[in-house]
Design an enzyme around this catalytic site. Structure first.
Site, mmCIF file in Angstrom:
data_model
loop_
_atom_site.group_PDB
_atom_site.id
_atom_site.type_symbol
_atom_site.label_atom_id
_atom_site.label_comp_id
_atom_site.label_asym_id
_atom_site.label_seq_id
_atom_site.Cartn_x
_atom_site.Cartn_y
_atom_site.Cartn_z
ATOM 1 N N HIS A 104 0.861 -1.189 0.000
ATOM 2 C CA HIS A 104 0.000 0.000 0.000
ATOM 3 C C HIS A 104 0.893 1.234 0.000
ATOM 4 O O HIS A 104 1.936 1.263 0.644
ATOM 5 C CB HIS A 104 -0.894 -0.008 1.250
ATOM 6 C CG HIS A 104 -1.428 1.339 1.610
ATOM 7 N ND1 HIS A 104 -0.948 2.079 2.685
ATOM 8 C CD2 HIS A 104 -2.406 2.103 1.050
ATOM 9 C CE1 HIS A 104 -1.607 3.220 2.756
ATOM 10 N NE2 HIS A 104 -2.482 3.264 1.783
ATOM 11 N N ASN A 106 0.334 5.756 -0.400
ATOM 12 C CA ASN A 106 -0.507 6.896 -0.751
ATOM 13 C C ASN A 106 0.170 8.195 -0.373
ATOM 14 O O ASN A 106 1.018 8.246 0.527
ATOM 15 C CB ASN A 106 -1.898 6.787 -0.110
ATOM 16 C CG ASN A 106 -1.911 7.225 1.335
ATOM 17 O OD1 ASN A 106 -2.105 8.386 1.657
ATOM 18 N ND2 ASN A 106 -1.687 6.276 2.234
ATOM 19 N N ARG A 108 -1.121 12.503 -0.081
ATOM 20 C CA ARG A 108 -2.303 13.359 -0.119
ATOM 21 C C ARG A 108 -1.965 14.755 0.403
ATOM 22 O O ARG A 108 -1.033 14.944 1.173
ATOM 23 C CB ARG A 108 -3.440 12.753 0.713
ATOM 24 C CG ARG A 108 -3.068 12.512 2.156
ATOM 25 C CD ARG A 108 -4.122 11.682 2.893
ATOM 26 N NE ARG A 108 -3.702 11.393 4.259
ATOM 27 C CZ ARG A 108 -2.955 10.371 4.603
ATOM 28 N NH1 ARG A 108 -2.519 9.527 3.687
ATOM 29 N NH2 ARG A 108 -2.606 10.177 5.857
#
Length: 301
Positions: A104, A106, A108
């Site tokens: 995983h 990510n 942001r």
């Protein structure tokens, strides 16, 4: 502060990730663009039943809203009720081969605004590895690459973000971590916008070097029903974390986000068993004893 430059980088990163993962897998991702009635939208890039990936997704979103969701203002109550803009790129890969870990990643940016006030902004993100069968060289490689991503921003960054990752990706109701961690950060707005953006970019640039060598080392290992069965059992822990604790999932659902894109992180095949325990001295037990615990993977360095 330049949110548009961040959105452009996230889109470019999504395209690069997809192109390289298609090369590795041998199959194409499908594209699914969507719009949000309250403002903004995104693009989900999805692969299912590929050569390596049973399911994978690389998503981009840039959305706006009138009120910050509770999950975003929990640690910043003074911002509750502000309008917001949120953008990010997120990736989850569930390989079919149980010897290749789930991964995983990510990044942001969230900006909260109110009339006659300076906008508040912060970056978040990271990457973490969830193996089903443990290999020390894989864990060391992944953590070493995470450290290399953060070293230019201070010697304290990797140990702090590594510890944050260990604490965040932890299933409190099970008393166990989701995997072997990596790095995680949130609410990052120190030393100015450019510094934080550079740090987020460095994490993005180090993802493929952190993961692809592991995939290449393990993709040719043979496996059977036993390994697939254990993989499905451990995937259940992944689902539990994402639906109970994950801030990104909660933010997306609380902000009226697109459920298909938010829940693309879930694996396609999962099993739950009542009070299951691994056989003594098995490779499954070794995962619990040697890998599913906080550990300094770079101690020898």
């Amino acid at each position: 502060m330049n949110p548009h430059a961040v959105a452009e980088y996230f889109l470019e990163l999504q395209n690069r990730f997809v192109a390289e993962l298609e090369r590795v897998d041998g199959h194409s991702f499908r594209s699914d663009r969507w719009e949000r009635s309250e403002g903004g939208g995104g693009e989900s890039r999805i692969i299912e039943d590929g050569g390596e990936f049973e399911r994978g997704g690389v998503n981009f979103s840039r959305v706006r809203g009138e009120r910050l969701p509770p999950s975003a203002s929990a640690s910043r109550p003074e911002l509750a009720g502000r309008a917001f803009e949120a953008m990010g790129v997120s990736l989850v890969l569930h390989p079919r081969n149980p010897y290749i870990p789930t991964v995983h990643m990510n990044l942001r940016l969230l900006v909260a605004t109110r009339a006659q006030s300076e906008p508040a902004w912060w970056f978040g993100g990271g990457m973490d590895l969830t193996p089903y069968y443990g290999f020390e060289e894989d864990a060391r490689h992944f953590h070493l690459t995470c450290r290399e991503a953060l070293d230019p921003f201070g010697p304290d960054r990797y140990p702090r973000f590594k510890r944050w990752c260990d604490e965040y990706f932890f299933l409190k109701h099970r008393g166990e971590p989701r995997g072997i961690g990596g790095i995680f950060f949130d609410d990052l707005n120190e030393k100015g916008f450019d510094f934080c953006f550079d740090l987020a970019r460095s994490v993005g640039e180090h993802f493929l070097p952190a993961y692809l060598p592991i995939l290449e080392r393990r993709r040719s290992l043979s496996y059977g029903e036993r390994e697939r069965d254990f993989q499905a059992f451990r995937r259940g822990r992944y689902v539990e974390f994402n639906l109970v604790y994950d801030r990104g999932t909660l933010f997306g659902l609380q902000s009226g986000g697109r459920a298909e894109s938010i829940l693309m992180s879930l694996p396609p095949l999962v099993k739950w068993r009542y009070d299951w325990k691994p056989a003594p001295s098995s490779e499954e037990e070794r995962l619990y004893q040697e890998f599913l615990r906080p550990r300094d993977w770079l101690a020898k360095d």
